[in-house]
Motif scaffolding. Structure first.
Motif, PDB file in Angstrom:
ATOM      1  N   PRO A  10       0.857  -1.312  -0.059  1.00 24.99           N
ATOM      2  CA  PRO A  10      -0.107  -0.079   0.063  1.00 24.99           C
ATOM      3  C   PRO A  10       0.855   1.213   0.139  1.00 24.99           C
ATOM      4  O   PRO A  10       2.135   1.191   0.304  1.00 24.99           O
ATOM      5  CB  PRO A  10      -0.701   0.052   1.071  1.00 24.99           C
ATOM      6  N   SER A  11       0.257   2.494  -0.139  1.00 28.26           N
ATOM      7  CA  SER A  11       0.839   3.713  -0.150  1.00 28.26           C
ATOM      8  C   SER A  11       1.369   3.988   1.230  1.00 28.26           C
ATOM      9  O   SER A  11       2.354   4.928   1.338  1.00 28.26           O
ATOM     10  CB  SER A  11       0.361   4.798  -0.931  1.00 28.26           C
ATOM     11  N   GLU A  12       0.836   3.590   2.446  1.00 26.80           N
ATOM     12  CA  GLU A  12       1.079   3.862   3.686  1.00 26.80           C
ATOM     13  C   GLU A  12       0.935   2.478   4.386  1.00 26.80           C
ATOM     14  O   GLU A  12       0.081   1.636   4.175  1.00 26.80           O
ATOM     15  CB  GLU A  12      -0.089   4.564   4.244  1.00 26.80           C
ATOM     16  N   LEU A  13       2.012   2.055   4.941  1.00 26.63           N
ATOM     17  CA  LEU A  13       2.150   1.066   5.810  1.00 26.63           C
ATOM     18  C   LEU A  13       1.332   0.927   7.253  1.00 26.63           C
ATOM     19  O   LEU A  13       1.496   1.772   8.267  1.00 26.63           O
ATOM     20  CB  LEU A  13       3.666   0.782   6.145  1.00 26.63           C
ATOM     21  N   LYS A  14       0.453   0.423   6.989  1.00 28.68           N
ATOM     22  CA  LYS A  14      -0.502   0.051   8.360  1.00 28.68           C
ATOM     23  C   LYS A  14      -0.122  -0.990   9.170  1.00 28.68           C
ATOM     24  O   LYS A  14       0.045  -2.135   8.831  1.00 28.68           O
ATOM     25  CB  LYS A  14      -1.929  -0.497   7.733  1.00 28.68           C
ATOM     26  N   MET A  15       0.451  -0.568  10.325  1.00 29.29           N
ATOM     27  CA  MET A  15       1.111  -1.747  11.217  1.00 29.29           C
ATOM     28  C   MET A  15       0.124  -1.921  12.419  1.00 29.29           C
ATOM     29  O   MET A  15      -0.112  -1.014  13.261  1.00 29.29           O
ATOM     30  CB  MET A  15       2.544  -0.825  11.710  1.00 29.29           C
ATOM     31  N   PRO A  16      -0.072  -2.979  12.723  1.00 31.16           N
ATOM     32  CA  PRO A  16      -0.824  -3.410  13.832  1.00 31.16           C
ATOM     33  C   PRO A  16      -0.384  -3.144  15.148  1.00 31.16           C
ATOM     34  O   PRO A  16       0.914  -3.322  15.090  1.00 31.16           O
ATOM     35  CB  PRO A  16      -1.105  -4.908  13.935  1.00 31.16           C
ATOM     36  N   PHE A  17      -0.995  -2.600  16.272  1.00 32.87           N
ATOM     37  CA  PHE A  17      -0.288  -1.830  17.269  1.00 32.87           C
ATOM     38  C   PHE A  17      -0.864  -2.590  18.498  1.00 32.87           C
ATOM     39  O   PHE A  17      -2.017  -2.352  18.618  1.00 32.87           O
ATOM     40  CB  PHE A  17      -0.488  -0.469  17.337  1.00 32.87           C
ATOM     41  N   GLU A  18       0.009  -3.233  19.335  1.00 38.24           N
ATOM     42  CA  GLU A  18      -0.275  -3.985  20.363  1.00 38.24           C
ATOM     43  C   GLU A  18       0.797  -3.786  21.643  1.00 38.24           C
ATOM     44  O   GLU A  18       1.891  -4.392  21.223  1.00 38.24           O
ATOM     45  CB  GLU A  18      -0.824  -5.144  20.178  1.00 38.24           C
ATOM     46  N   LEU A  19       0.560  -3.378  22.572  1.00 37.03           N
ATOM     47  CA  LEU A  19       1.522  -3.094  23.671  1.00 37.03           C
ATOM     48  C   LEU A  19       2.258  -4.505  23.823  1.00 37.03           C
ATOM     49  O   LEU A  19       1.533  -5.459  24.039  1.00 37.03           O
ATOM     50  CB  LEU A  19       0.817  -2.540  24.899  1.00 37.03           C
ATOM     51  N   LYS A  20       3.582  -4.398  24.115  1.00 37.43           N
ATOM     52  CA  LYS A  20       4.390  -5.576  24.784  1.00 37.43           C
ATOM     53  C   LYS A  20       4.194  -6.832  23.632  1.00 37.43           C
ATOM     54  O   LYS A  20       4.170  -7.859  23.948  1.00 37.43           O
ATOM     55  CB  LYS A  20       4.029  -5.978  25.983  1.00 37.43           C
ATOM     56  N   LYS A  21       3.807  -6.450  22.189  1.00 40.89           N
ATOM     57  CA  LYS A  21       3.653  -7.564  21.483  1.00 40.89           C
ATOM     58  C   LYS A  21       4.152  -7.130  19.944  1.00 40.89           C
ATOM     59  O   LYS A  21       3.906  -6.195  19.616  1.00 40.89           O
ATOM     60  CB  LYS A  21       2.092  -8.080  21.232  1.00 40.89           C
ATOM     61  N   GLN A  22       5.015  -8.149  19.398  1.00 37.16           N
ATOM     62  CA  GLN A  22       5.501  -7.605  18.306  1.00 37.16           C
ATOM     63  C   GLN A  22       4.581  -7.919  16.996  1.00 37.16           C
ATOM     64  O   GLN A  22       3.925  -9.182  17.121  1.00 37.16           O
ATOM     65  CB  GLN A  22       6.984  -8.525  17.973  1.00 37.16           C
ATOM     66  N   ASN A  23       4.541  -7.051  15.968  1.00 40.93           N
ATOM     67  CA  ASN A  23       3.409  -7.281  14.868  1.00 40.93           C
ATOM     68  C   ASN A  23       4.324  -7.197  13.819  1.00 40.93           C
ATOM     69  O   ASN A  23       5.287  -6.415  13.429  1.00 40.93           O
ATOM     70  CB  ASN A  23       2.186  -6.334  15.184  1.00 40.93           C
ATOM     71  N   SER A  24       3.770  -7.460  12.724  1.00 42.30           N
ATOM     72  CA  SER A  24       4.171  -7.341  11.152  1.00 42.30           C
ATOM     73  C   SER A  24       3.231  -6.731  10.286  1.00 42.30           C
ATOM     74  O   SER A  24       1.792  -6.955  10.718  1.00 42.30           O
ATOM     75  CB  SER A  24       4.526  -8.645  10.797  1.00 42.30           C
ATOM     76  N   GLY A  25       3.857  -6.174   9.376  1.00 39.37           N
ATOM     77  CA  GLY A  25       2.764  -5.846   8.160  1.00 39.37           C
ATOM     78  C   GLY A  25       3.432  -5.786   6.960  1.00 39.37           C
ATOM     79  O   GLY A  25       4.830  -6.405   6.882  1.00 39.37           O
ATOM     80  N   CYS A  26       2.943  -5.897   5.908  1.00 36.72           N
ATOM     81  CA  CYS A  26       3.655  -6.241   4.554  1.00 36.72           C
ATOM     82  C   CYS A  26       3.430  -5.101   3.395  1.00 36.72           C
ATOM     83  O   CYS A  26       2.394  -4.169   3.519  1.00 36.72           O
ATOM     84  CB  CYS A  26       3.179  -7.495   3.922  1.00 36.72           C
ATOM     85  N   MET A  27       4.466  -4.983   2.489  1.00 35.47           N
ATOM     86  CA  MET A  27       4.357  -4.128   1.191  1.00 35.47           C
ATOM     87  C   MET A  27       4.634  -5.019   0.247  1.00 35.47           C
ATOM     88  O   MET A  27       5.382  -5.991   0.244  1.00 35.47           O
ATOM     89  CB  MET A  27       4.956  -2.968   1.306  1.00 35.47           C
ATOM     90  N   GLU A  28       3.954  -4.755  -0.949  1.00 30.77           N
ATOM     91  CA  GLU A  28       4.373  -5.422  -2.186  1.00 30.77           C
ATOM     92  C   GLU A  28       5.092  -4.468  -3.077  1.00 30.77           C
ATOM     93  O   GLU A  28       4.468  -3.350  -3.534  1.00 30.77           O
ATOM     94  CB  GLU A  28       3.179  -6.088  -2.847  1.00 30.77           C
ATOM     95  N   LEU A  29       5.998  -4.909  -3.622  1.00 25.65           N
ATOM     96  CA  LEU A  29       6.682  -4.259  -4.773  1.00 25.65           C
ATOM     97  C   LEU A  29       6.620  -4.979  -6.308  1.00 25.65           C
ATOM     98  O   LEU A  29       6.593  -5.978  -6.371  1.00 25.65           O
ATOM     99  CB  LEU A  29       8.062  -4.325  -4.621  1.00 25.65           C
ATOM    100  N   VAL A  30       5.780  -4.258  -7.107  1.00 24.39           N
ATOM    101  CA  VAL A  30       5.247  -4.772  -8.459  1.00 24.39           C
ATOM    102  C   VAL A  30       6.308  -4.111  -9.498  1.00 24.39           C
ATOM    103  O   VAL A  30       6.308  -2.906  -9.536  1.00 24.39           O
ATOM    104  CB  VAL A  30       3.822  -4.800  -8.666  1.00 24.39           C
ATOM    105  N   ASN A  31       7.066  -5.166 -10.272  1.00 24.64           N
ATOM    106  CA  ASN A  31       7.791  -4.324 -11.279  1.00 24.64           C
ATOM    107  C   ASN A  31       7.047  -4.029 -12.565  1.00 24.64           C
ATOM    108  O   ASN A  31       6.387  -4.812 -13.143  1.00 24.64           O
ATOM    109  CB  ASN A  31       8.808  -5.215 -11.980  1.00 24.64           C
ATOM    110  N   LYS A  32       6.826  -2.731 -12.992  1.00 25.95           N
ATOM    111  CA  LYS A  32       5.820  -2.304 -14.067  1.00 25.95           C
ATOM    112  C   LYS A  32       6.593  -2.308 -15.356  1.00 25.95           C
ATOM    113  O   LYS A  32       6.190  -1.855 -16.542  1.00 25.95           O
ATOM    114  CB  LYS A  32       5.740  -0.827 -13.789  1.00 25.95           C
ATOM    115  N   THR A  33       7.723  -2.664 -15.397  1.00 27.66           N
ATOM    116  CA  THR A  33       8.695  -2.725 -16.634  1.00 27.66           C
ATOM    117  C   THR A  33       9.079  -4.040 -17.262  1.00 27.66           C
ATOM    118  O   THR A  33       8.851  -5.131 -16.554  1.00 27.66           O
ATOM    119  CB  THR A  33      10.144  -1.906 -16.576  1.00 27.66           C
ATOM    120  N   ASP A  34       9.750  -4.063 -18.452  1.00 31.03           N
ATOM    121  CA  ASP A  34      10.365  -5.452 -18.820  1.00 31.03           C
ATOM    122  C   ASP A  34      11.622  -5.429 -18.474  1.00 31.03           C
ATOM    123  O   ASP A  34      12.310  -6.133 -19.399  1.00 31.03           O
ATOM    124  CB  ASP A  34      10.097  -5.033 -20.643  1.00 31.03           C
TER     125      ASP A  34
END
Length: 193
Positions: A10-34
């Protein structure tokens, strides 16, 4: 500057937030070229985030998923506001460029060299969002479900699916006593739905 090499979602990384707990988010990179495109991901707060992979090569029209893990926070920031940002740099590379061929100089801006940059801010979202249905409504729904269950258990009915013999007798204008009438079938279907 619009990115012509990679589409980053996404254009902004939405990160789950929880006290005292590690969380993850993802981003995808798509190659628009040849062409093959190398990338590098940087953050304003490297002690707080782990990024995997931080560098790589995206094949033509291919994609790559980046996982960002946030260290377990010890306190809640004011208004869940986060000032952290990520920078994704990308550059066209030769076809056989491997991960070990990627070095920091590839992403330095020089005359005649195109290095695209995409800045992404981090937005905290609740890790366990509240239920969209208020608790009172949930209790009412449970009571309705119990009432429906008690209606079903109070009724005696037996549904007998039509057999081949019933179909043959219907063709000749006969009906069997085991067939349910139209009204009974309608009621049964309504109860089963």
């Amino acid at each position: 500057m619009s990115n012509t090499l990679l589409r980053i979602y996404p254009s902004e990384l939405k990160m789950p937030f929880e006290l005292k707990k590690q969380n993850s988010g993802c981003m995808e990179l798509v190659n628009k070229t040849d062409q093959h495109v190398a990338f590098k991901v940087k953050t304003t707060n490297p002690r707080k985030y782990s990024v995997r992979p931080t560098t790589g090569v995206v094949p033509p029209r291919g994609s790559c998923v980046i996982t960002v893990s946030m260290q377990a926070p010890k306190e809640i920031p004011a208004d869940y506001h986060c000032k952290d940002k990520f920078l994704v740099q990308s550059v066209v590379v030769k076809e056989r460029t491997s991960l070990k061929d990627i070095h920091p100089d590839m992403f330095s801006k020089e005359p005649g060299k195109i290095v695209e940059e995409f800045k992404m801010r981090v937005i905290y979202i609740p890790a366990n969002p509240p239920s969209p249905v208020p608790e009172e409504e949930e209790e009412e729904e449970e009571e309705e479900d119990e009432e429906i269950a008690s209606i079903d258990s109070d009724m005696d009915y037996e549904y007998k699916p039509p057999s081949i013999f019933d179909a043959a007798s219907r063709q000749q204008g006969y009906t069997s006593g085991s067939q349910a009438s139209y009204d009974e079938v309608t009621v049964l279907k309504a109860l089963l739905i």
